[in-house]
Design an enzyme around this catalytic site. Structure first.
Site, short mmCIF file in Angstrom:
data_model
loop_
_atom_site.label_atom_id
_atom_site.label_comp_id
_atom_site.label_asym_id
_atom_site.label_seq_id
_atom_site.Cartn_x
_atom_site.Cartn_y
_atom_site.Cartn_z
N ASP A 155 11.52 24.22 -2.15
CA ASP A 155 12.29 23.46 -3.15
C ASP A 155 13.78 23.39 -2.83
O ASP A 155 14.52 22.75 -3.58
CB ASP A 155 12.16 24.13 -4.53
CG ASP A 155 10.75 24.59 -4.79
OD1 ASP A 155 9.87 23.72 -4.84
OD2 ASP A 155 10.53 25.82 -4.91
N ARG A 159 1.04 -10.68 7.05
CA ARG A 159 1.14 -9.49 6.18
C ARG A 159 2.39 -8.69 6.55
O ARG A 159 2.48 -8.11 7.62
CB ARG A 159 -0.12 -8.63 6.34
CG ARG A 159 -1.42 -9.41 6.10
CD ARG A 159 -2.65 -8.53 6.29
NE ARG A 159 -2.71 -7.88 7.58
CZ ARG A 159 -3.19 -8.45 8.69
NH1 ARG A 159 -3.66 -9.68 8.67
NH2 ARG A 159 -3.19 -7.78 9.84
N LYS A 172 0.85 -1.20 0.00
CA LYS A 172 0.00 0.00 0.00
C LYS A 172 0.88 1.25 0.00
O LYS A 172 2.11 1.16 0.23
CB LYS A 172 -0.92 -0.01 1.22
CG LYS A 172 -0.20 0.02 2.55
CD LYS A 172 -1.18 0.03 3.70
CE LYS A 172 -0.48 -0.07 5.03
NZ LYS A 172 -1.31 0.32 6.15
N TYR A 204 14.58 32.22 4.42
CA TYR A 204 13.35 32.87 4.89
C TYR A 204 13.41 33.07 6.40
O TYR A 204 13.78 32.16 7.14
CB TYR A 204 12.13 32.01 4.57
CG TYR A 204 11.78 31.98 3.11
CD1 TYR A 204 11.46 33.14 2.41
CD2 TYR A 204 11.74 30.78 2.42
CE1 TYR A 204 11.14 33.10 1.07
CE2 TYR A 204 11.41 30.71 1.07
CZ TYR A 204 11.11 31.90 0.40
OH TYR A 204 10.78 31.85 -0.92
N ARG A 226 -10.43 -0.35 15.19
CA ARG A 226 -10.39 0.41 13.94
C ARG A 226 -11.41 -0.22 13.01
O ARG A 226 -12.56 0.17 12.99
CB ARG A 226 -8.96 0.39 13.38
CG ARG A 226 -8.73 1.38 12.27
CD ARG A 226 -7.26 1.51 11.87
NE ARG A 226 -6.69 0.30 11.30
CZ ARG A 226 -5.46 0.23 10.80
NH1 ARG A 226 -4.67 1.29 10.80
NH2 ARG A 226 -4.98 -0.91 10.30
N CYS A 258 13.19 25.56 2.61
CA CYS A 258 12.24 26.19 1.68
C CYS A 258 11.41 25.10 0.99
O CYS A 258 11.63 23.91 1.21
CB CYS A 258 12.96 27.00 0.62
SG CYS A 258 14.28 28.04 1.23
N HIS A 309 -5.85 -7.60 13.14
CA HIS A 309 -4.64 -6.77 13.07
C HIS A 309 -4.22 -6.39 14.48
O HIS A 309 -5.05 -6.02 15.30
CB HIS A 309 -4.96 -5.52 12.23
CG HIS A 309 -3.76 -4.68 11.93
ND1 HIS A 309 -2.58 -5.20 11.44
CD2 HIS A 309 -3.55 -3.33 12.03
CE1 HIS A 309 -1.71 -4.22 11.24
NE2 HIS A 309 -2.27 -3.08 11.60
C1 LIG Z 1 -4.21 -4.27 8.18
C2 LIG Z 1 -2.73 -4.16 8.06
N1 LIG Z 1 -2.01 -5.28 7.96
C3 LIG Z 1 -0.66 -5.25 7.85
C4 LIG Z 1 0.03 -4.05 7.82
C5 LIG Z 1 1.53 -4.06 7.75
O1 LIG Z 1 2.07 -3.64 8.97
P1 LIG Z 1 3.64 -3.45 9.13
O2 LIG Z 1 4.02 -2.37 8.17
O3 LIG Z 1 3.80 -3.03 10.55
O4 LIG Z 1 4.26 -4.75 8.79
C6 LIG Z 1 -0.68 -2.87 7.94
C7 LIG Z 1 0.05 -1.60 7.95
O5 LIG Z 1 -0.29 -0.60 8.50
C8 LIG Z 1 -2.10 -2.91 8.04
O6 LIG Z 1 -2.83 -1.80 8.15
#
Ligand SMILES: Cc1ncc(COP(=O)(O)O)c(C=O)c1O
Length: 358
Positions: free
Chosen positions: A305, A216, A38, A257, A132, A303, A162
């Site tokens: 850039d 994951r 993601k 600045y 969540r 700044c 999770h």
């Molecule tokens: C639902 C879910 N699973 C897995 C992950 C991966 O977590 P991590 O980056 O801590 O391995 C995330 C990341 O935020 C997540 O939202």
């Protein structure tokens, strides 16, 4: 990408992503590791990361948004894509048409599933303590399960939860783990995929349990962790630039600045072609950059850039400047900004081209 003229870029080391993945997958033994790609693979470039991992046979990936899934699907027709965020309304139809696996987290989504006219693969999300997404009470979970089972267009492919504290609080991790185990026992259903771990819990605890099929993997694929005991990970992201101009200051000369930096003696400074529009935010002022293995301080206000560093006569315009990922680690920058390493790599904007090392 169109041609880049500015000498600012992020160096993404695909070989190290491969090494991090392989190490963790080998250690996880029977569990299949799902790379989380993601947010453009945590800033690394999701197409390039998936391309690399798919070339060694990885065929399941997770993203957060339907949009992210569709981007992957357009390049990779054969991989499995799990969307972890909320997909609803017409998104459900788009997901089924594009062979995405979506996460079902609430009853509004379930209601909308009645509009399906072709199969949609889903994973049931259980809230075991993060508060969540997901179904929480026994009653809710049983009801959601029953409704999903009764929809002939729903393929109930997986179930997951999770963790909110795998990196910091084993006690709370255990509470979530036991709750998830209880739910699996309660449903008495054989899901093809049962998963719960993120990077921290995968690396630390996955081998202690026997009821999951997948995990994951996000941040540690990208060489980072929140756990100081983990030391096998390899850096995958370096932010680099070079000096666009060298200036000599007289005592009393003011810089940038707000004129916040005033030279106290004759000094040499370098102007770097990178700024907060690249995601190198103003609060980095006071930190260091690396040139030729040595630290040089960031001075004045950053700044949009450009930014300023104090250098010495040994520095040449051609010298490479590493803002982070080398001597100055991503963790050091996270500490400087009072945040976590995730945010440092995710906040580097798309204006910064990614150069890939393989
Ligand atoms: C639902 C879910 N699973 C897995 C992950 C991966 O977590 P991590 O980056 O801590 O391995 C995330 C990341 O935020 C997540 O939202």
């Amino acid at each position: 990408m169109s041609r880049i003229y500015r000498k600012t870029y992020a160096e993404v080391n695909l070989t190290n992503i491969y090494k991090n993945y392989s190490y963790i997958q080998n250690a996880a033994r029977n569990i299949k590791v799902i790379p989380v790609v993601k947010a453009n693979a945590y800033g690394h470039g999701c197409i390039e990361v998936v391309d690399l991992l798919a070339s060694i046979g990885v065929d399941q990936f997770a993203v957060s948004l339907l949009e992210e899934g569709l981007k992957l699907r357009s390049k990779f027709p054969d991989i499995e894509i799990l969307i972890m965020g909320i997909v609803d309304d017409e998104g459900l139809i788009i997901a089924s048409e594009n062979d995405m696996t979506i996460t079902i987290s609430n009853f509004d989504q379930i209601e909308k599933l009645s509009n399906l006219s072709q199969i949609l693969k889903i994973h049931l999300k259980i809230d075991t303590g993060m508060n969540r997404l997901g179904f929480k009470s026994d009653k809710e979970i049983k009801m959601a399960f029953k409704l999903l089972k009764s929809n002939k267009f729903v393929e109930l492919d997986g179930i997951y939860t999770h963790f909110s504290t795998a990196d910091v609080d084993k006690l709370y991790y255990d509470i979530q783990l036991n709750r998830f185990k209880y739910i699996l026992d309660m449903l008495k259903y054989t899901f093809r995929m049962v998963h719960m771990s993120n990077s921290s819990s995968l690396i630390k605890y996955e081998n202690d349990i026997d009821f999951t099929t997948h995990a994951r993997l996000g941040i540690s694929l990208y060489g980072l962790t929140l756990d100081s005991n983990v030391n096998f990970l390899k850096t995958t992201f370096k932010l680099k630039t070079s000096i666009s101009q060298i200036r000599h200051l007289e005592p009393g000369d003011k810089v940038g600045y707000g004129a916040t930096y005033v030279a106290s003696q004759s000094e040499v400074i370098g102007i770097l072609p990178i700024g907060y529009a690249d995601g190198f935010i103003r609060r980095n002022k006071g930190g260091d950059v690396e040139i030729n293995g040595r630290r040089y301080p960031i001075i004045g206000n950053i700044c949009m850039d450009q930014m300023f560093i104090k250098i010495d006569e040994s520095i040449r315009k051609t010298d490479e400047v590493t803002l982070f990922g080398g001597l100055i680690t991503i963790d050091e920058v996270a500490k400087r900004l009072d945040t976590i390493n995730y945010e440092i790599i995710c906040q580097i904007t798309s204006r910064v081209p990614r150069k890939y090392i393989k």
